[in-house]
Design a protein around this motif. Sequence first.
Motif, short mmCIF file in Angstrom:
data_model
loop_
_atom_site.label_atom_id
_atom_site.label_comp_id
_atom_site.label_asym_id
_atom_site.label_seq_id
_atom_site.Cartn_x
_atom_site.Cartn_y
_atom_site.Cartn_z
N THR A 8 111.03 -14.34 0.63
CA THR A 8 111.96 -13.48 -0.09
C THR A 8 113.10 -13.03 0.81
O THR A 8 114.27 -13.10 0.42
CB THR A 8 111.22 -12.24 -0.65
OG1 THR A 8 110.08 -12.71 -1.35
CG2 THR A 8 112.10 -11.47 -1.58
N VAL A 9 112.74 -12.60 2.03
CA VAL A 9 113.78 -12.14 2.95
C VAL A 9 114.74 -13.29 3.25
O VAL A 9 115.97 -13.11 3.25
CB VAL A 9 113.15 -11.58 4.24
CG1 VAL A 9 114.23 -11.31 5.28
CG2 VAL A 9 112.38 -10.31 3.94
N GLY A 10 114.18 -14.49 3.45
CA GLY A 10 115.02 -15.65 3.71
C GLY A 10 115.97 -15.91 2.55
O GLY A 10 117.17 -16.14 2.76
N ALA A 11 115.44 -15.83 1.33
CA ALA A 11 116.28 -16.10 0.15
C ALA A 11 117.39 -15.06 0.04
O ALA A 11 118.54 -15.37 -0.30
CB ALA A 11 115.42 -16.09 -1.10
N VAL A 47 118.78 -13.30 2.50
CA VAL A 47 119.79 -13.53 3.54
C VAL A 47 120.66 -14.73 3.15
O VAL A 47 121.90 -14.68 3.21
CB VAL A 47 119.11 -13.78 4.90
CG1 VAL A 47 120.13 -14.25 5.93
CG2 VAL A 47 118.42 -12.52 5.37
N LEU A 48 120.00 -15.79 2.68
CA LEU A 48 120.73 -17.00 2.31
C LEU A 48 121.74 -16.70 1.19
O LEU A 48 122.91 -17.11 1.26
CB LEU A 48 119.73 -18.06 1.84
CG LEU A 48 120.27 -19.49 1.74
CD1 LEU A 48 120.54 -20.02 3.13
CD2 LEU A 48 119.28 -20.38 1.02
N ILE A 67 129.09 -14.23 0.66
CA ILE A 67 130.18 -13.81 1.54
C ILE A 67 131.07 -15.00 1.90
O ILE A 67 132.30 -14.90 1.89
CB ILE A 67 129.61 -13.13 2.80
CG1 ILE A 67 129.01 -11.78 2.38
CG2 ILE A 67 130.68 -12.91 3.85
CD1 ILE A 67 128.29 -11.06 3.48
N LEU A 68 130.44 -16.16 2.17
CA LEU A 68 131.23 -17.36 2.46
C LEU A 68 132.06 -17.77 1.24
O LEU A 68 133.23 -18.14 1.36
CB LEU A 68 130.32 -18.51 2.87
CG LEU A 68 129.96 -18.56 4.35
CD1 LEU A 68 129.10 -19.77 4.64
CD2 LEU A 68 131.22 -18.60 5.20
N SER A 69 131.45 -17.66 0.05
CA SER A 69 132.19 -18.00 -1.17
C SER A 69 133.39 -17.08 -1.33
O SER A 69 134.47 -17.52 -1.72
CB SER A 69 131.31 -17.88 -2.40
OG SER A 69 130.09 -18.52 -2.20
N VAL A 70 133.18 -15.80 -1.01
CA VAL A 70 134.29 -14.85 -1.11
C VAL A 70 135.41 -15.29 -0.17
O VAL A 70 136.59 -15.33 -0.56
CB VAL A 70 133.82 -13.42 -0.76
CG1 VAL A 70 135.01 -12.52 -0.52
CG2 VAL A 70 132.95 -12.87 -1.87
N TRP A 97 122.65 -10.24 -7.52
CA TRP A 97 122.32 -11.67 -7.39
C TRP A 97 120.82 -11.92 -7.43
O TRP A 97 120.40 -13.07 -7.60
CB TRP A 97 122.91 -12.23 -6.10
CG TRP A 97 124.38 -12.34 -6.17
CD1 TRP A 97 125.30 -11.40 -5.79
CD2 TRP A 97 125.13 -13.42 -6.71
NE1 TRP A 97 126.55 -11.85 -6.05
CE2 TRP A 97 126.49 -13.08 -6.61
CE3 TRP A 97 124.78 -14.66 -7.26
CZ2 TRP A 97 127.50 -13.92 -7.04
CZ3 TRP A 97 125.80 -15.49 -7.69
CH2 TRP A 97 127.13 -15.12 -7.59
N ALA A 98 120.02 -10.87 -7.29
CA ALA A 98 118.57 -11.05 -7.21
C ALA A 98 118.01 -11.76 -8.44
O ALA A 98 117.04 -12.50 -8.33
CB ALA A 98 117.89 -9.69 -7.05
N VAL A 99 118.60 -11.55 -9.62
CA VAL A 99 117.98 -12.08 -10.83
C VAL A 99 118.65 -13.35 -11.34
O VAL A 99 118.25 -13.89 -12.37
CB VAL A 99 117.97 -11.04 -11.96
CG1 VAL A 99 117.06 -9.88 -11.59
CG2 VAL A 99 119.35 -10.55 -12.28
N ILE A 100 119.70 -13.81 -10.65
CA ILE A 100 120.43 -14.98 -11.14
C ILE A 100 119.58 -16.25 -10.95
O ILE A 100 119.12 -16.52 -9.85
CB ILE A 100 121.76 -15.17 -10.36
CG1 ILE A 100 122.63 -13.93 -10.49
CG2 ILE A 100 122.49 -16.41 -10.82
CD1 ILE A 100 123.31 -13.78 -11.79
N PRO A 101 119.35 -17.03 -12.00
CA PRO A 101 118.63 -18.30 -11.83
C PRO A 101 119.59 -19.38 -11.33
O PRO A 101 120.47 -19.83 -12.05
CB PRO A 101 118.14 -18.61 -13.24
CG PRO A 101 119.03 -17.85 -14.15
CD PRO A 101 119.68 -16.75 -13.39
N PHE A 102 119.40 -19.79 -10.05
CA PHE A 102 120.32 -20.75 -9.45
C PHE A 102 120.02 -22.17 -9.89
O PHE A 102 120.89 -23.02 -9.94
CB PHE A 102 120.26 -20.66 -7.93
CG PHE A 102 120.78 -19.37 -7.40
CD1 PHE A 102 122.13 -19.09 -7.44
CD2 PHE A 102 119.92 -18.41 -6.89
CE1 PHE A 102 122.62 -17.89 -6.97
CE2 PHE A 102 120.40 -17.21 -6.42
CZ PHE A 102 121.75 -16.95 -6.46
#
Lengths: 347, 211
Positions: free
Chosen positions: A19-22, A24-25, A31-34, A103-108
């Motif tokens: 979870t922590v990895g996800a 951070v990712l 931030i990079l997209s921004v 972003w936590a609930v967005i299904p990627f």
Amino acid sequence: MTFGGITLSPEDLRAVVRTVGAVVLTTVGVILSVAYLTYAERKVIGYMQARLGPNRVGRWGLLQPFADVFKLLSKEPVIPDAASRAVFVGAPLLVLTPALAAWAVIPFAPHTAIAPINAGLLYLLALTSLGVYGVILAGWASNSRYALLGAMRSAAQIVSYEIAMGFALVGVLMAAGTLDLGHLVARQAPNILHWYVIPLLPLFFVYFISAVAETNRAPFDVVEGESEIVAGFHVEYSGVMFAMFFLAEYANMILVSTLAATLFLGGWASPFAGLPWGLLAAPGFFWLALKVMILLFCFLWFRATFPRFRYDQIMRLGWKVFVPLTIVWISLEGVALWYRVGPWFAR
Amino acid sequence: MTAAHLLVEGVFGFFATVLVISALGVVVARNPVHAALFLILSFFNAAVLWVLLGAEFLGIVLVLVYVGAVMVLLLFVVMMLDIDLVVIRRGFVRHAPLAAVVALLLAFEIGYVFWARHLGLVSLAPPLRPGTLPNTRALGLRLYRDDLYPFEIAGFLLLVGVVAAIVLTLTHREGVRRQDPSAQVRVEPARRIRLVDPFPKGTPGKGGEGG
């Protein structure tokens, strides 16, 4: 493993690490997209206005966003003497946190979300309604007339458009019969005809235009209308704190575009799903990213095209056009649900 | 005790503590805007407690409605107020006895609830966890199927309240200039511009080009 009577199973540990990895990712990804959205904005609007846009830092100006970030980070963050210090410093955080937490609930991709909770849509509505506090408090804490005026405009605008936006989401909710975003996308996945944009086209437009208003982007940017109130609510901010406002604005743009893609345009589903085209018909993150980029391009396009709305025009559009329109469409949708019209409302 | 249990206990303890502190802050804060902020914080923490109790829907709706909408408007109003703290302080001594009575009464009532429960007079049922049914669905079935009529009547009463509030504040004044956006949209150049010839034929003046 055991810590003082507490057992921590390897599964627990693995879940925590994953979870922590996800998180951070995702955060780094946003931030990079921004960073590159700001670059795309300057390039796209540049070409639309027959200019070149940034082209000095790195090849084709590709490193320009980083140059901007380092410039902002190295500047002195000024806090005005008459400001309410704690609130002044806290306000940028209050804007940025909801923009990232949503972003936590967005299904990627299929079965890929950090927190696939069953009230995902409500969670999103609740979180996106929190961003306005940062704006209001920034305006108030700055103790500046321009900032306060910007904050007032922002509060009125965001509260007004939230209603139309909420109603548009109610339409999606009625069609899908679920608040779980993963299920919501899965219901649209069979083929392009299942996308909710088809039966809910007016609601899609209401949602997207309200999203532009909610993010305070042109042509709804009276909140920071530079010709009247300099920069609105963040006029007193500089350096890192200004960068956070900037980051939040663009993160919110990406977020609302992702939501529009997820709710109306089938999220990770391929537009060619159901056709025997192999990889092209396969669902995946790629399709979500593509849809989001198209919507983001519209944001930039609007900014290059439309003049700023007058305040009373904004209020009129929100209350007298969008709210009645959504109510009428939701009623029609109720009828369609009753008669189980099309592939969308058949349960 | 498993890690998950401990986590829940820890989260509860943290948010309950912050809730109590922020509720105190609402009363103690000198600046009304700070008081409103503390109120928002306490709403938020209460919502977390609800989620921990298994009422995700209500918890999120609490944030959505109270934090996301009601408090925004309240904060908006409080920000606009010009409050002189000295004037407010002046009445403190005069109102103190009344405040003390109210505080004592409240303390007694809260204490009574706990006390009565200890004596076994009131037995509080643990919160209902409707099995595998998602929270939202359970609540929806309750409101729209089991208790439809009371719910609809409550909704109708609220609607009456809304209409009444609008009627009370609606005033028609004569001679107010208003814009008619649809008339603005419908406008055509032919009705706006009248082209006149400044030099009709036969009058002396500069004719032709370059005038």
